[in-house]
Design a protein around this motif. Structure first.
Motif, mmCIF file in Angstrom:
data_model
loop_
_atom_site.group_PDB
_atom_site.id
_atom_site.type_symbol
_atom_site.label_atom_id
_atom_site.label_comp_id
_atom_site.label_asym_id
_atom_site.label_seq_id
_atom_site.Cartn_x
_atom_site.Cartn_y
_atom_site.Cartn_z
ATOM 1 N N VAL A 64 27.152 6.649 22.354
ATOM 2 C CA VAL A 64 26.473 7.421 23.404
ATOM 3 C C VAL A 64 25.044 7.669 22.931
ATOM 4 O O VAL A 64 24.826 8.374 21.942
ATOM 5 N N ASP A 65 24.063 7.105 23.633
ATOM 6 C CA ASP A 65 22.689 7.074 23.124
ATOM 7 C C ASP A 65 21.699 7.607 24.160
ATOM 8 O O ASP A 65 21.147 6.846 24.959
ATOM 9 N N THR A 66 21.458 8.916 24.135
ATOM 10 C CA THR A 66 20.487 9.518 25.054
ATOM 11 C C THR A 66 19.058 9.090 24.735
ATOM 12 O O THR A 66 18.168 9.237 25.573
ATOM 13 N N GLY A 67 18.822 8.566 23.538
ATOM 14 C CA GLY A 67 17.471 8.184 23.141
ATOM 15 C C GLY A 67 17.085 6.779 23.541
ATOM 16 O O GLY A 67 15.924 6.387 23.383
ATOM 17 N N SER A 68 18.034 6.006 24.063
ATOM 18 C CA SER A 68 17.752 4.632 24.475
ATOM 19 C C SER A 68 17.529 4.587 25.978
ATOM 20 O O SER A 68 18.336 5.102 26.754
ATOM 21 N N GLU A 69 16.450 3.950 26.398
ATOM 22 C CA GLU A 69 16.154 3.839 27.824
ATOM 23 C C GLU A 69 17.235 3.048 28.552
ATOM 24 O O GLU A 69 17.536 3.310 29.718
ATOM 25 N N GLY A 70 17.840 2.079 27.865
ATOM 26 C CA GLY A 70 18.852 1.249 28.505
ATOM 27 C C GLY A 70 20.085 1.075 27.647
ATOM 28 O O GLY A 70 20.091 1.383 26.453
ATOM 29 N N SER A 71 21.134 0.565 28.275
ATOM 30 C CA SER A 71 22.382 0.276 27.568
ATOM 31 C C SER A 71 22.288 -1.092 26.902
ATOM 32 O O SER A 71 21.345 -1.854 27.118
ATOM 33 N N LEU A 72 23.303 -1.409 26.095
ATOM 34 C CA LEU A 72 23.278 -2.636 25.304
ATOM 35 C C LEU A 72 24.710 -3.052 25.006
ATOM 36 O O LEU A 72 25.580 -2.195 24.807
ATOM 37 N N ILE A 73 24.958 -4.353 24.985
ATOM 38 C CA ILE A 73 26.260 -4.852 24.546
ATOM 39 C C ILE A 73 26.032 -5.954 23.520
ATOM 40 O O ILE A 73 25.093 -6.751 23.644
ATOM 41 N N SER A 74 26.852 -5.965 22.487
ATOM 42 C CA SER A 74 26.664 -6.930 21.408
ATOM 43 C C SER A 74 27.084 -8.322 21.861
ATOM 44 O O SER A 74 27.956 -8.472 22.730
ATOM 45 N N PRO A 75 26.485 -9.374 21.283
ATOM 46 C CA PRO A 75 26.910 -10.738 21.623
ATOM 47 C C PRO A 75 28.396 -10.962 21.359
ATOM 48 O O PRO A 75 29.075 -11.643 22.137
ATOM 49 N N GLY A 76 28.907 -10.358 20.271
ATOM 50 C CA GLY A 76 30.331 -10.492 19.977
ATOM 51 C C GLY A 76 31.195 -9.849 21.039
ATOM 52 O O GLY A 76 32.238 -10.388 21.429
ATOM 53 N N GLY A 77 30.764 -8.676 21.534
ATOM 54 C CA GLY A 77 31.503 -8.005 22.596
ATOM 55 C C GLY A 77 31.479 -8.790 23.892
ATOM 56 O O GLY A 77 32.490 -8.895 24.600
ATOM 57 N N ALA A 78 30.307 -9.366 24.220
ATOM 58 C CA ALA A 78 30.188 -10.163 25.442
ATOM 59 C C ALA A 78 31.069 -11.406 25.370
ATOM 60 O O ALA A 78 31.702 -11.803 26.366
ATOM 61 N N LEU A 81 34.760 -10.496 25.812
ATOM 62 C CA LEU A 81 35.097 -10.189 27.205
ATOM 63 C C LEU A 81 34.781 -11.339 28.159
ATOM 64 O O LEU A 81 35.045 -11.236 29.357
ATOM 65 N N ASN A 82 34.165 -12.403 27.606
ATOM 66 C CA ASN A 82 33.787 -13.554 28.434
ATOM 67 C C ASN A 82 32.893 -13.122 29.598
ATOM 68 O O ASN A 82 33.097 -13.517 30.754
ATOM 69 N N LEU A 83 31.873 -12.308 29.279
ATOM 70 C CA LEU A 83 30.981 -11.788 30.316
ATOM 71 C C LEU A 83 29.958 -12.850 30.719
ATOM 72 O O LEU A 83 29.340 -13.483 29.861
ATOM 73 N N PRO A 84 29.737 -13.041 32.017
ATOM 74 C CA PRO A 84 28.779 -14.059 32.468
ATOM 75 C C PRO A 84 27.332 -13.597 32.288
ATOM 76 O O PRO A 84 27.028 -12.405 32.364
ATOM 77 N N ILE A 85 26.440 -14.555 32.050
ATOM 78 C CA ILE A 85 25.011 -14.273 31.957
ATOM 79 C C ILE A 85 24.473 -13.911 33.339
ATOM 80 O O ILE A 85 24.853 -14.511 34.348
ATOM 81 N N ASP A 86 23.594 -12.901 33.397
ATOM 82 C CA ASP A 86 22.904 -12.558 34.641
ATOM 83 C C ASP A 86 21.708 -13.502 34.782
ATOM 84 O O ASP A 86 20.740 -13.401 34.017
ATOM 85 N N PRO A 87 21.733 -14.420 35.749
ATOM 86 C CA PRO A 87 20.641 -15.402 35.866
ATOM 87 C C PRO A 87 19.348 -14.800 36.396
ATOM 88 O O PRO A 87 18.297 -15.450 36.335
ATOM 89 N N ASN A 88 19.415 -13.575 36.907
ATOM 90 C CA ASN A 88 18.252 -12.979 37.564
ATOM 91 C C ASN A 88 17.549 -11.914 36.734
ATOM 92 O O ASN A 88 16.584 -11.315 37.203
ATOM 93 N N ARG A 89 18.041 -11.674 35.517
ATOM 94 C CA ARG A 89 17.447 -10.558 34.785
ATOM 95 C C ARG A 89 17.462 -10.796 33.284
ATOM 96 O O ARG A 89 18.448 -11.278 32.727
ATOM 97 N N GLN A 90 16.335 -10.461 32.647
ATOM 98 C CA GLN A 90 16.214 -10.393 31.200
ATOM 99 C C GLN A 90 15.586 -9.048 30.843
ATOM 100 O O GLN A 90 14.992 -8.381 31.692
ATOM 101 N N THR A 91 15.710 -8.645 29.579
ATOM 102 C CA THR A 91 15.234 -7.324 29.167
ATOM 103 C C THR A 91 14.481 -7.424 27.849
ATOM 104 O O THR A 91 14.889 -8.172 26.950
ATOM 105 N N VAL A 92 13.385 -6.670 27.745
ATOM 106 C CA VAL A 92 12.686 -6.527 26.470
ATOM 107 C C VAL A 92 13.327 -5.365 25.722
ATOM 108 O O VAL A 92 13.288 -4.222 26.177
ATOM 109 N N VAL A 93 13.955 -5.665 24.602
ATOM 110 C CA VAL A 93 14.617 -4.648 23.777
ATOM 111 C C VAL A 93 13.655 -4.234 22.678
ATOM 112 O O VAL A 93 13.116 -5.077 21.953
#
Length: 314
Positions: A64-78, A81-93
Motif C-alpha cells: 500500500v503506497d500513498t507516496g506513489s502517484e501510480g500503481s505497479l505490477i512486477s513482470p513476474g506477477g504479470a 497471471l498471464n496479463l495482456p499488454i495494454d497496446p494503448n498506454r505506456q508509463t514513465v516510472v
C-alpha cells in the motif's frame, strides 16, 4: 371570493415548496455523507505495509503506497497471471531518487480488496526493489491512482485497511473519525494525488510526503545538512545501500535527530534514515510512523487524522 381564496392557497403552496427546496439545499450544504465500502487485511512485514488482493480469482499481496502517484505490477506477477499488454498506454516510472524509465502497461480486469472490487485497470510493469518472501507472493504496489478515490483508514495494530466513501458538502461539517480527545488532524497539501504534510525535524520546518510505501521515515541528505547535521558526522553514521523502483542504488545513513514533530505529536531522539531524494523533497513519512498510529488519510477533505497508539493506551 373563490378566486382570492384559490390565489392565497396557491401562493401558500408555492411558499411551502420554496422553503422545502431551500431547507433541502441547506441540509445538503451542511451535511457529510460517509460510508465504509470495504476493508482488507493489512500486514506489516519488515516495514512493508501489505494488503491482500484478489486477481483472477487468486490471492496476492501488494504494497500500500500513498507516496506513489501510480500503481505497479512486477513482470513476474504479470507473467504468473498471464496479463495482456495494454497496446494503448505506456508509463514513465520514476523512483524516489530520480531515475526514470518508460515501461509497458498491462490490463487487469478486476482487483478485489475484501468485498470491494476495482477495475478494469491499466497498470505499468516495474520491478520491486525488494520485498519479503511469503507464501502469498508480493507482486506489486497499489498507488494513489487507486487509493485517492477513497478515504483510507490504516489500523496496522488491528491488521485492517478500511476504504471509506466520503462526500463533504460543507467545509463546516465534521468528517469522521470520531476518536476522542487524543485524535489530531493536520492539513494535507496535494501534489497530483500525493499527500504532503508540514513537519518539524530538530525544530526546523520541513514538508514531508506521506509515503506508506517507504519502509521508514527518510530525511533528504541535503535537507539533513541544511538543518544542521555536520557532513563528517552524518557520513560516519551506520547505514547501507538501497534502491527504489528505478533500481538505482544509493547510500543511506541512520542518524539520531533531536526531535520529530507532526501536529502536536513530538517524538524525542528519533533515529531516521538519511538518503538522497528527488523533487527537492525534504522528507518521506514511511511505514514506521503508520505502524504506531491509527491513521485516516482523507483525500476528500485533504486532511490527515491520526492518533498515537502509545497515547491512546494511557
Amino acid at each position: 371570493m373563490k378566486r382570492n381564496l384559490y390565489f392565497c392557497f396557491y401562493s401558500l403552496l408555492l411558499v411551502l415548496v420554496f422553503f422545502s427546496v431551500v431547507s433541502s439545499d441547506v441540509k445538503a450544504q451542511n451535511s457529510c455523507d460517509y460510508e465504509k465500502i470495504g476493508q482488507a487485511p493489512l500486514k506489516d512485514v519488515g516495514g512493508f505495509l501489505l494488503v491482500t488482493v484478489t486477481l483472477n480469482g487468486r490471492h496476492f499481496n501488494m504494497v500500500v503506497d500513498t507516496g506513489s502517484e501510480g500503481s505497479l505490477i512486477s513482470p513476474g506477477g504479470a507473467k504468473l497471471l498471464n496479463l495482456p499488454i495494454d497496446p494503448n498506454r505506456q508509463t514513465v516510472v520514476q523512483g524516489p531518487r530520480g531515475g526514470q524509465e518508460l515501461v509497458q502497461n498491462v490490463l487487469i480486469q478486476r482487483m478485489g480488496l475484501g468485498k470491494l472490487t476495482i477495475g478494469p485497470l491499466s497498470v505499468p510493469l516495474g520491478n520491486l526493489p525488494s520485498s519479503p518472501r511469503l507464501d502469498i507472493p508480493v507482486i506489486g504496489l497499489i498507488g494513489a491512482d487507486i487509493l485517492s478515490h477513497f478515504d483510507l483508514e490504516f489500523n496496522v495494530q488491528a491488521g485492517i485497511l478500511s476504504f471509506w466513501h466520503v462526500e463533504s458538502y460543507s467545509m463546516l461539517c465534521h468528517v469522521p473519525p470520531f476518536w476522542g480527545d487524543n485524535m489530531q488532524s493536520v492539513p494535507l497539501k496535494m501534489v497530483g494525488h500525493r499527500p504532503f504534510v508540514d513537519v518539524k525535524v530538530d525544530h526546523k520546518p520541513l514538508v514531508a510526503l506521506l509515503d506508506s510505501g517507504a519502509r521508514s521515515r527518510i530525511v533528504a541528505f541535503d535537507t539533513a545538512l541544511k538543518i544542521g547535521v555536520p557532513y563528517h558526522i552524518l557520513t560516519q553514521d551506520p547505514g547501507g545501500i538501497a534502491s527504489g523502483v528505478d533500481m538505482r542504488s544509493t547510500r543511506y545513513y541512520w542518524h539520531k535527530f533531536k526531535s520529530f514533530q507532526l501536529g502536536d505529536d513530538i517524538e524525542p531522539n528519533p533515529t531516521l534514515t538519511v538518503s538522497p531524494l528527488h523533487d527537492s523533497m525534504n522528507m518521506l513519512i514511511g511505514s514506521d510512523w503508520f505502524a504506531t498510529r491509527h491513521v485516516w488519510v482523507s483525500y476528500a477533505r485533504q486532511k490527515l487524522f491520526f492518533m498515537n497508539n502509545a497515547v491512546k493506551g494511557k
